[in-house]
Motif scaffolding. Structure first.
Motif, PDB file in Angstrom:
ATOM      1  N   MET A   1      15.631 -72.555   0.414  1.00 42.25           N
ATOM      2  CA  MET A   1      14.233 -72.789   0.717  1.00 42.25           C
ATOM      3  C   MET A   1      13.380 -71.745   0.001  1.00 42.25           C
ATOM      4  O   MET A   1      13.701 -70.569  -0.019  1.00 42.25           O
ATOM      5  CB  MET A   1      14.009 -72.707   2.221  1.00 42.25           C
ATOM      6  N   SER A   2      12.281 -72.163  -0.588  1.00 47.60           N
ATOM      7  CA  SER A   2      11.391 -71.265  -1.322  1.00 47.60           C
ATOM      8  C   SER A   2      10.441 -70.550  -0.374  1.00 47.60           C
ATOM      9  O   SER A   2      10.124 -71.032   0.701  1.00 47.60           O
ATOM     10  CB  SER A   2      10.581 -72.061  -2.340  1.00 47.60           C
ATOM     11  N   THR A   3       9.973 -69.389  -0.820  1.00 50.29           N
ATOM     12  CA  THR A   3       9.032 -68.583  -0.062  1.00 50.29           C
ATOM     13  C   THR A   3       7.742 -68.478  -0.856  1.00 50.29           C
ATOM     14  O   THR A   3       7.765 -68.194  -2.052  1.00 50.29           O
ATOM     15  CB  THR A   3       9.605 -67.165   0.167  1.00 50.29           C
ATOM     16  N   LEU A   4       6.605 -68.707  -0.189  1.00 56.35           N
ATOM     17  CA  LEU A   4       5.306 -68.582  -0.818  1.00 56.35           C
ATOM     18  C   LEU A   4       4.681 -67.260  -0.394  1.00 56.35           C
ATOM     19  O   LEU A   4       4.648 -66.939   0.794  1.00 56.35           O
ATOM     20  CB  LEU A   4       4.387 -69.730  -0.411  1.00 56.35           C
ATOM     21  N   ILE A   5       4.183 -66.502  -1.380  1.00 55.46           N
ATOM     22  CA  ILE A   5       3.499 -65.245  -1.104  1.00 55.46           C
ATOM     23  C   ILE A   5       2.255 -65.195  -1.978  1.00 55.46           C
ATOM     24  O   ILE A   5       2.323 -65.472  -3.178  1.00 55.46           O
ATOM     25  CB  ILE A   5       4.394 -64.020  -1.400  1.00 55.46           C
ATOM     26  N   ALA A   6       1.106 -64.853  -1.377  1.00 54.59           N
ATOM     27  CA  ALA A   6      -0.141 -64.663  -2.121  1.00 54.59           C
ATOM     28  C   ALA A   6      -0.634 -63.249  -1.836  1.00 54.59           C
ATOM     29  O   ALA A   6      -0.835 -62.874  -0.685  1.00 54.59           O
ATOM     30  CB  ALA A   6      -1.187 -65.683  -1.691  1.00 54.59           C
ATOM     31  N   ILE A   7      -0.818 -62.467  -2.903  1.00 52.11           N
ATOM     32  CA  ILE A   7      -1.246 -61.073  -2.780  1.00 52.11           C
ATOM     33  C   ILE A   7      -2.522 -60.894  -3.590  1.00 52.11           C
ATOM     34  O   ILE A   7      -2.598 -61.326  -4.744  1.00 52.11           O
ATOM     35  CB  ILE A   7      -0.162 -60.109  -3.308  1.00 52.11           C
ATOM     36  N   VAL A   8      -3.529 -60.241  -3.000  1.00 53.89           N
ATOM     37  CA  VAL A   8      -4.804 -60.002  -3.675  1.00 53.89           C
ATOM     38  C   VAL A   8      -4.791 -58.613  -4.305  1.00 53.89           C
ATOM     39  O   VAL A   8      -4.400 -57.631  -3.669  1.00 53.89           O
ATOM     40  CB  VAL A   8      -5.987 -60.120  -2.687  1.00 53.89           C
ATOM     41  N   TYR A   9      -5.230 -58.558  -5.563  1.00 58.91           N
ATOM     42  CA  TYR A   9      -5.349 -57.305  -6.309  1.00 58.91           C
ATOM     43  C   TYR A   9      -6.799 -57.120  -6.732  1.00 58.91           C
ATOM     44  O   TYR A   9      -7.540 -58.096  -6.860  1.00 58.91           O
ATOM     45  CB  TYR A   9      -4.430 -57.322  -7.533  1.00 58.91           C
ATOM     46  N   PRO A  10      -7.232 -55.877  -6.976  1.00 51.70           N
ATOM     47  CA  PRO A  10      -8.633 -55.629  -7.315  1.00 51.70           C
ATOM     48  C   PRO A  10      -9.065 -56.188  -8.673  1.00 51.70           C
ATOM     49  O   PRO A  10     -10.242 -56.461  -8.885  1.00 51.70           O
ATOM     50  CB  PRO A  10      -8.761 -54.103  -7.292  1.00 51.70           C
ATOM     51  N   THR A  11      -8.101 -56.384  -9.588  1.00 51.75           N
ATOM     52  CA  THR A  11      -8.448 -56.912 -10.912  1.00 51.75           C
ATOM     53  C   THR A  11      -7.380 -57.908 -11.379  1.00 51.75           C
ATOM     54  O   THR A  11      -6.244 -57.882 -10.901  1.00 51.75           O
ATOM     55  CB  THR A  11      -8.526 -55.792 -11.973  1.00 51.75           C
ATOM     56  N   GLU A  12      -7.762 -58.725 -12.334  1.00 49.92           N
ATOM     57  CA  GLU A  12      -6.809 -59.663 -12.927  1.00 49.92           C
ATOM     58  C   GLU A  12      -5.738 -58.908 -13.708  1.00 49.92           C
ATOM     59  O   GLU A  12      -4.572 -59.302 -13.729  1.00 49.92           O
ATOM     60  CB  GLU A  12      -7.528 -60.655 -13.844  1.00 49.92           C
ATOM     61  N   ALA A  13      -6.121 -57.793 -14.330  1.00 47.48           N
ATOM     62  CA  ALA A  13      -5.161 -56.995 -15.102  1.00 47.48           C
ATOM     63  C   ALA A  13      -4.050 -56.450 -14.207  1.00 47.48           C
ATOM     64  O   ALA A  13      -2.878 -56.444 -14.584  1.00 47.48           O
ATOM     65  CB  ALA A  13      -5.876 -55.848 -15.818  1.00 47.48           C
ATOM     66  N   LYS A  14      -4.408 -56.007 -13.009  1.00 44.31           N
ATOM     67  CA  LYS A  14      -3.401 -55.478 -12.076  1.00 44.31           C
ATOM     68  C   LYS A  14      -2.471 -56.606 -11.621  1.00 44.31           C
ATOM     69  O   LYS A  14      -1.251 -56.427 -11.559  1.00 44.31           O
ATOM     70  CB  LYS A  14      -4.093 -54.829 -10.871  1.00 44.31           C
ATOM     71  N   ALA A  15      -3.020 -57.780 -11.330  1.00 37.01           N
ATOM     72  CA  ALA A  15      -2.195 -58.927 -10.929  1.00 37.01           C
ATOM     73  C   ALA A  15      -1.258 -59.334 -12.065  1.00 37.01           C
ATOM     74  O   ALA A  15      -0.086 -59.646 -11.827  1.00 37.01           O
ATOM     75  CB  ALA A  15      -3.084 -60.105 -10.515  1.00 37.01           C
ATOM     76  N   GLU A  16      -1.754 -59.296 -13.302  1.00 40.33           N
ATOM     77  CA  GLU A  16      -0.920 -59.645 -14.453  1.00 40.33           C
ATOM     78  C   GLU A  16       0.193 -58.613 -14.644  1.00 40.33           C
ATOM     79  O   GLU A  16       1.316 -58.962 -15.002  1.00 40.33           O
ATOM     80  CB  GLU A  16      -1.769 -59.746 -15.726  1.00 40.33           C
ATOM     81  N   GLU A  17      -0.110 -57.352 -14.387  1.00 41.31           N
ATOM     82  CA  GLU A  17       0.903 -56.300 -14.496  1.00 41.31           C
ATOM     83  C   GLU A  17       2.042 -56.532 -13.495  1.00 41.31           C
ATOM     84  O   GLU A  17       3.221 -56.404 -13.838  1.00 41.31           O
ATOM     85  CB  GLU A  17       0.248 -54.943 -14.257  1.00 41.31           C
ATOM     86  N   VAL A  18       1.681 -56.925 -12.276  1.00 39.87           N
ATOM     87  CA  VAL A  18       2.701 -57.217 -11.260  1.00 39.87           C
ATOM     88  C   VAL A  18       3.502 -58.450 -11.666  1.00 39.87           C
ATOM     89  O   VAL A  18       4.729 -58.470 -11.552  1.00 39.87           O
ATOM     90  CB  VAL A  18       2.058 -57.414  -9.868  1.00 39.87           C
ATOM     91  N   ARG A  19       2.811 -59.487 -12.167  1.00 46.23           N
ATOM     92  CA  ARG A  19       3.509 -60.706 -12.583  1.00 46.23           C
ATOM     93  C   ARG A  19       4.497 -60.397 -13.697  1.00 46.23           C
ATOM     94  O   ARG A  19       5.630 -60.874 -13.680  1.00 46.23           O
ATOM     95  CB  ARG A  19       2.506 -61.780 -13.025  1.00 46.23           C
ATOM     96  N   GLN A  20       4.100 -59.576 -14.665  1.00 48.99           N
ATOM     97  CA  GLN A  20       5.008 -59.220 -15.759  1.00 48.99           C
ATOM     98  C   GLN A  20       6.197 -58.408 -15.245  1.00 48.99           C
ATOM     99  O   GLN A  20       7.323 -58.566 -15.732  1.00 48.99           O
ATOM    100  CB  GLN A  20       4.256 -58.455 -16.858  1.00 48.99           C
ATOM    101  N   THR A  21       5.959 -57.546 -14.267  1.00 46.53           N
ATOM    102  CA  THR A  21       7.059 -56.784 -13.649  1.00 46.53           C
ATOM    103  C   THR A  21       8.052 -57.744 -13.002  1.00 46.53           C
ATOM    104  O   THR A  21       9.271 -57.602 -13.168  1.00 46.53           O
ATOM    105  CB  THR A  21       6.514 -55.795 -12.601  1.00 46.53           C
ATOM    106  N   LEU A  22       7.543 -58.727 -12.270  1.00 46.78           N
ATOM    107  CA  LEU A  22       8.415 -59.704 -11.611  1.00 46.78           C
ATOM    108  C   LEU A  22       9.153 -60.575 -12.623  1.00 46.78           C
ATOM    109  O   LEU A  22      10.323 -60.913 -12.420  1.00 46.78           O
ATOM    110  CB  LEU A  22       7.610 -60.561 -10.634  1.00 46.78           C
ATOM    111  N   LEU A  23       8.492 -60.935 -13.716  1.00 44.92           N
ATOM    112  CA  LEU A  23       9.174 -61.711 -14.756  1.00 44.92           C
ATOM    113  C   LEU A  23      10.282 -60.884 -15.399  1.00 44.92           C
ATOM    114  O   LEU A  23      11.327 -61.424 -15.776  1.00 44.92           O
ATOM    115  CB  LEU A  23       8.170 -62.209 -15.798  1.00 44.92           C
ATOM    116  N   GLY A  24      10.067 -59.588 -15.520  1.00 44.91           N
ATOM    117  CA  GLY A  24      11.117 -58.698 -16.017  1.00 44.91           C
ATOM    118  C   GLY A  24      12.295 -58.659 -15.059  1.00 44.91           C
ATOM    119  O   GLY A  24      13.461 -58.693 -15.478  1.00 44.91           O
TER     120      GLY A  24
END
Length: 171
Positions: A1-24
């Motif tokens: 079963m999949s898990t949905l998580i939504a996290i708010v960051y102060p900027t799009e750049a910070k959210a992209e940094e986290v996404r790239q970390t997770l893709l790594g």
């Protein structure tokens, strides 16, 4: 079963940094993501989704290939490419994979302009390793499909608490 998580960051750049970390981490087989979308809200209130996969472009490329192939069979490859690209792009634009776009836009309407929400559809993960990697980025949990105990562990990890970060999240 999949898990949905939504996290708010102060900027799009910070959210992209986290996404790239997770893709790594996904390349290291620590996490398996079904989708990872960044939603931003403009000053005017319009919500924009930054998808990992552009289904319109993918559909156009695929349609172009098949249109070329069919066009060659009927001795008119240029028309085949044009028709194939158009129908592929239309089909791609109408395709919604991963997290529902309307759901993400509706939920993102509540964030402040300039902020970004990172939506994750997690299929599998080694929770302690993932939390260790993302806890330094901060962020505020907007919504999850986790139970209350696991959600609190996530909130604590994002706030930088050290405790037993991975013990209560799904493996």
């Amino acid at each position: 079963m999949s898990t949905l998580i939504a996290i708010v960051y102060p900027t799009e750049a910070k959210a992209e940094e986290v996404r790239q970390t997770l893709l790594g981490l996904q390349r290291e087989y620590v996490i398996r993501l079904g989708d990872a979308v960044i939603a931003t809200k403009a000053e005017a209130g319009k919500v924009k989704l930054n998808q990992l996969l552009n289904t319109t472009a993918t559909g156009a490329v695929s349609g172009s290939f098949w249109g070329l192939l069919i066009g060659v069979l009927f001795l008119n490859p240029l028309v085949g490419v044009a028709v194939g690209a158009t129908s592929g792009a239309l089909g791609g634009a109408l395709t919604d994979v991963g997290i529902n776009d309307a759901f993400m836009k509706e939920l993102s309407a509540s964030i402040e302009p300039g902020n970004a929400a990172l939506f994750l559809l997690i299929q599998e993960m080694t929770a302690d390793k993932v939390l260790k990697q993302i806890q330094g980025f901060g962020g505020i949990v907007l919504k999850t499909s986790l139970d209350e105990t696991k959600e609190q562990v996530l909130r604590d990890a994002l706030q930088g608490h050290s405790g037993e970060a991975g013990s209560a999240l799904p493996a």
